[in-house]
Motif scaffolding. Structure first.
Motif, mmCIF file in Angstrom:
data_model
loop_
_atom_site.group_PDB
_atom_site.id
_atom_site.type_symbol
_atom_site.label_atom_id
_atom_site.label_comp_id
_atom_site.label_asym_id
_atom_site.label_seq_id
_atom_site.Cartn_x
_atom_site.Cartn_y
_atom_site.Cartn_z
ATOM 1 N N THR A 165 44.088 60.816 41.811
ATOM 2 C CA THR A 165 44.361 61.237 40.434
ATOM 3 C C THR A 165 44.397 59.977 39.576
ATOM 4 O OG1 THR A 165 45.662 63.128 41.206
ATOM 5 C CG2 THR A 165 45.942 62.466 38.907
ATOM 6 N N GLU A 166 43.534 59.925 38.575
ATOM 7 C CA GLU A 166 43.397 58.707 37.782
ATOM 8 C C GLU A 166 43.666 58.977 36.305
ATOM 9 O OE1 GLU A 166 39.364 57.345 38.247
ATOM 10 O OE2 GLU A 166 38.580 58.854 36.858
ATOM 11 N N PRO A 167 44.152 57.956 35.590
ATOM 12 C CA PRO A 167 44.323 58.096 34.144
ATOM 13 C C PRO A 167 42.967 58.057 33.459
ATOM 14 C CG PRO A 167 44.719 55.841 34.779
ATOM 15 C CD PRO A 167 44.493 56.600 36.062
ATOM 16 N N THR A 168 42.898 58.599 32.289
ATOM 17 C CA THR A 168 41.686 58.528 31.478
ATOM 18 C C THR A 168 41.832 57.391 30.481
ATOM 19 O OG1 THR A 168 41.341 60.911 31.711
ATOM 20 C CG2 THR A 168 40.174 59.801 29.917
ATOM 21 N N PHE A 169 40.819 56.535 30.388
ATOM 22 C CA PHE A 169 40.824 55.410 29.458
ATOM 23 C C PHE A 169 39.888 55.723 28.283
ATOM 24 C CE2 PHE A 169 42.227 51.541 32.228
ATOM 25 C CZ PHE A 169 43.353 52.240 32.627
ATOM 26 N N VAL A 170 39.817 54.819 27.340
ATOM 27 C CA VAL A 170 38.946 55.012 26.182
ATOM 28 C C VAL A 170 37.997 53.826 26.060
ATOM 29 C CG1 VAL A 170 40.566 53.947 24.551
ATOM 30 C CG2 VAL A 170 38.876 55.603 23.724
ATOM 31 N N ALA A 171 36.742 54.108 25.729
ATOM 32 C CA ALA A 171 35.737 53.074 25.487
ATOM 33 C C ALA A 171 35.539 52.915 23.988
ATOM 34 C CB ALA A 171 34.417 53.438 26.153
ATOM 35 N N LEU A 172 35.618 51.665 23.520
ATOM 36 C CA LEU A 172 35.526 51.347 22.092
ATOM 37 C C LEU A 172 34.430 50.312 21.852
ATOM 38 C CD1 LEU A 172 39.317 50.517 21.512
ATOM 39 C CD2 LEU A 172 38.245 52.738 21.124
ATOM 40 N N PRO A 173 33.872 50.292 20.643
ATOM 41 C CA PRO A 173 32.980 49.180 20.294
ATOM 42 C C PRO A 173 33.769 47.870 20.312
ATOM 43 C CG PRO A 173 32.851 50.953 18.663
ATOM 44 C CD PRO A 173 34.029 51.255 19.533
ATOM 45 N N ALA A 174 33.111 46.784 20.715
ATOM 46 C CA ALA A 174 33.801 45.492 20.801
ATOM 47 C C ALA A 174 34.319 45.022 19.446
ATOM 48 C CB ALA A 174 32.874 44.448 21.409
ATOM 49 N N ARG A 175 33.725 45.515 18.358
ATOM 50 C CA ARG A 175 34.198 45.111 17.025
ATOM 51 C C ARG A 175 35.172 46.134 16.425
ATOM 52 N NH1 ARG A 175 28.808 46.731 16.395
ATOM 53 N NH2 ARG A 175 28.430 48.458 14.942
ATOM 54 N N LEU A 249 34.935 52.613 34.850
ATOM 55 C CA LEU A 249 33.674 52.330 34.160
ATOM 56 C C LEU A 249 33.503 50.831 33.935
ATOM 57 C CD1 LEU A 249 31.213 53.583 32.535
ATOM 58 C CD2 LEU A 249 32.640 53.269 30.511
ATOM 59 N N ARG A 250 32.312 50.325 34.239
ATOM 60 C CA ARG A 250 32.005 48.919 33.962
ATOM 61 C C ARG A 250 31.391 48.835 32.568
ATOM 62 N NH1 ARG A 250 28.867 46.751 39.377
ATOM 63 N NH2 ARG A 250 30.402 47.418 40.934
ATOM 64 N N PRO A 251 32.084 48.234 31.635
ATOM 65 C CA PRO A 251 31.540 48.190 30.266
ATOM 66 C C PRO A 251 30.345 47.256 30.154
ATOM 67 C CG PRO A 251 33.578 46.937 30.395
ATOM 68 C CD PRO A 251 33.425 47.628 31.718
ATOM 69 N N ILE A 252 29.390 47.666 29.339
ATOM 70 C CA ILE A 252 28.261 46.801 29.021
ATOM 71 C C ILE A 252 28.702 45.847 27.918
ATOM 72 C CG2 ILE A 252 26.610 48.606 29.669
ATOM 73 C CD1 ILE A 252 26.071 49.013 26.663
ATOM 74 N N PRO A 253 27.912 44.817 27.594
ATOM 75 C CA PRO A 253 28.285 43.946 26.481
ATOM 76 C C PRO A 253 28.514 44.733 25.194
ATOM 77 C CG PRO A 253 26.516 42.940 27.742
ATOM 78 C CD PRO A 253 26.712 44.322 28.310
ATOM 79 N N HIS A 254 29.505 44.318 24.434
ATOM 80 C CA HIS A 254 29.867 44.908 23.141
ATOM 81 C C HIS A 254 30.606 46.246 23.280
ATOM 82 C CE1 HIS A 254 27.389 41.729 21.641
ATOM 83 N NE2 HIS A 254 26.292 42.259 22.139
ATOM 84 N N VAL A 255 31.110 46.531 24.498
ATOM 85 C CA VAL A 255 31.959 47.711 24.715
ATOM 86 C C VAL A 255 33.227 47.248 25.424
ATOM 87 C CG1 VAL A 255 32.228 49.904 25.961
ATOM 88 C CG2 VAL A 255 30.068 49.370 24.798
ATOM 89 N N GLN A 256 34.370 47.775 24.992
ATOM 90 C CA GLN A 256 35.645 47.506 25.646
ATOM 91 C C GLN A 256 36.210 48.809 26.210
ATOM 92 O OE1 GLN A 256 38.312 45.670 22.841
ATOM 93 N NE2 GLN A 256 37.245 43.704 22.896
ATOM 94 N N VAL A 257 36.833 48.727 27.378
ATOM 95 C CA VAL A 257 37.497 49.871 27.986
ATOM 96 C C VAL A 257 38.984 49.565 28.046
ATOM 97 C CG1 VAL A 257 37.736 51.288 30.053
ATOM 98 C CG2 VAL A 257 35.464 50.518 29.326
ATOM 99 N N LYS A 258 39.799 50.459 27.470
ATOM 100 C CA LYS A 258 41.237 50.211 27.354
ATOM 101 C C LYS A 258 42.040 51.429 27.801
ATOM 102 C CE LYS A 258 40.787 47.060 23.393
ATOM 103 N NZ LYS A 258 41.403 45.872 24.017
ATOM 104 N N PRO A 259 43.238 51.193 28.343
ATOM 105 C CA PRO A 259 44.119 52.324 28.665
ATOM 106 C C PRO A 259 44.738 52.914 27.410
ATOM 107 C CG PRO A 259 45.200 50.246 29.170
ATOM 108 C CD PRO A 259 43.793 49.905 28.759
ATOM 109 N N LEU A 260 45.150 54.174 27.522
ATOM 110 C CA LEU A 260 45.850 54.846 26.424
ATOM 111 C C LEU A 260 47.350 54.727 26.639
ATOM 112 C CD1 LEU A 260 43.637 58.052 26.268
ATOM 113 C CD2 LEU A 260 43.782 56.308 24.481
#
Length: 317
Positions: A165-175, A249-260
């Motif tokens: 059972t895993e938490p859900t994170f959010v992917a955001l633009p790096a800017r 998820l492994r973010p590509i350049p210019h994407v950040q993955v963060k916990p909620l």
């Protein structure tokens, strides 16, 4: 030097322990001896296999590939000379699987542990459809998803068992305006456009909208998305929206993955199977393979490792 099985065992021990010191203790060696061995292996292969940090080590992308290959070789070496025992699974295991990064590592481990078993894997997005395929006898086993309080529903002809059972994170633009925040409040994303995957028949996206309502907002703009992860990340990188994602998820350049903050959303991966065609021993092997694969994914996701080191351990659930 030539790589030997003992070298492969050292690499796997370091990857599993997340620390050279802990790996040395488990192997019964001194830490300097294991550190020296690792440096020799890395020189032989020509690239670093582990990234060092204040909390230990984690495999580099290349290192994760090498560790995966090492596990496969060790499993095959252990099987040399052992004939399949009576009742061990043979033939073909038909598997349906939802969108989970754990699938590849699970399949490779099952193949290494049960080389006489053939796997036929079918990609199926909706967990509800996976249950239908199991009920119809079209597949023997499956990796599906459900959510806390919304356990996977099926008849007595099917059983299921939690993998993780895993938490859900959010992917955001790096800017993104929240790019400096180590964690993100769901409510702070109220004005953003969202990429949301369609109904999976198991509770999604209802759990997402419930979490938004609990945070005090309704998403203004929603793009329904069922493309591949690379395309999704490209859209996010271009600033077209944000998305809830799997924490590995492994973010590509210019994407950040963060916990909620507060981890308002969780997802559980489960193994579902037909007990009339799948033995208990095979179930144990598949679950163990999936959990081992998931631990490797965690090791390759620094954003998840940081969060997990404070709040969470990987166990079946």
């Amino acid at each position: 030097m030539e790589l030997e099985l003992r070298h492969l065992r050292v690499l796997c021990a370091i990857a599993d322990a997340g620390s050279v010191g802990r790996a040395a203790a488990q192997l019964g060696y001194s830490q300097p001896a294991v550190s020296t061995q690792l440096r020799r292996i890395e020189r032989h292969l020509g690239e670093p296999l582990f990234a060092r940090g204040p909390s230990g080590v984690r495999p580099t992308r290349y290192g994760a590939e090498v560790v995966e290959q090492a596990r496969d070789v060790l499993a095959r070496a252990a099987a040399i000379g052992h004939r399949p025992a009576a009742g061990r699974p043979r033939g073909t295991l038909r598997v349906a699987a939802t969108n989970s990064p754990v699938l590849s590592g699970t399949v490779s481990r099952i193949r290494a542990r049960l080389p006489e078993l053939t796997l036929a894997v079918t990609s199926v997005y909706a967990s509800s459809r996976i249950v239908e395929l199991l009920e119809e006898g079209a597949v023997d086993a499956a990796i599906a998803a459900d959510y806390p309080g919304l356990e996977l529903r099926h008849s007595t002809a099917v059983r299921h068992r939690g993998i993780v059972t895993e938490p859900t994170f959010v992917a955001l633009p790096a800017r993104h305006r929240l790019r400096q925040s180590p964690q993100v409040h769901l409510a702070d994303l109220a004005e953003d456009a969202w990429f949301v995957t369609p109904d999976d028949g198991a509770g999604w996206p209802g759990v997402f909208y419930d979490a938004c309502a609990a945070a005090g907002f309704t998403p203004r703009t929603v793009h329904e998305w069922l493309g591949d992860q690379t395309q999704l990340q490209s859209m996010i990188a271009d600033g077209l929206g944000v998305s809830l994602v799997q924490p590995t998820l492994r973010p590509i350049p210019h994407v950040q993955v963060k916990p909620l903050v507060g981890s308002p959303l969780w997802c559980r991966y489960v193994l579902a199977w037909r007990p009339d065609t799948v033995t208990d021993d095979l179930v144990d092997t598949v679950v163990r393979s999936a959990m081992d694969a998931y631990r490797d994914l965690v090791a390759q996701a620094p954003h998840l490792r940081t969060w997990a080191s404070r709040t969470w351990s990987v166990t079946g659930a």
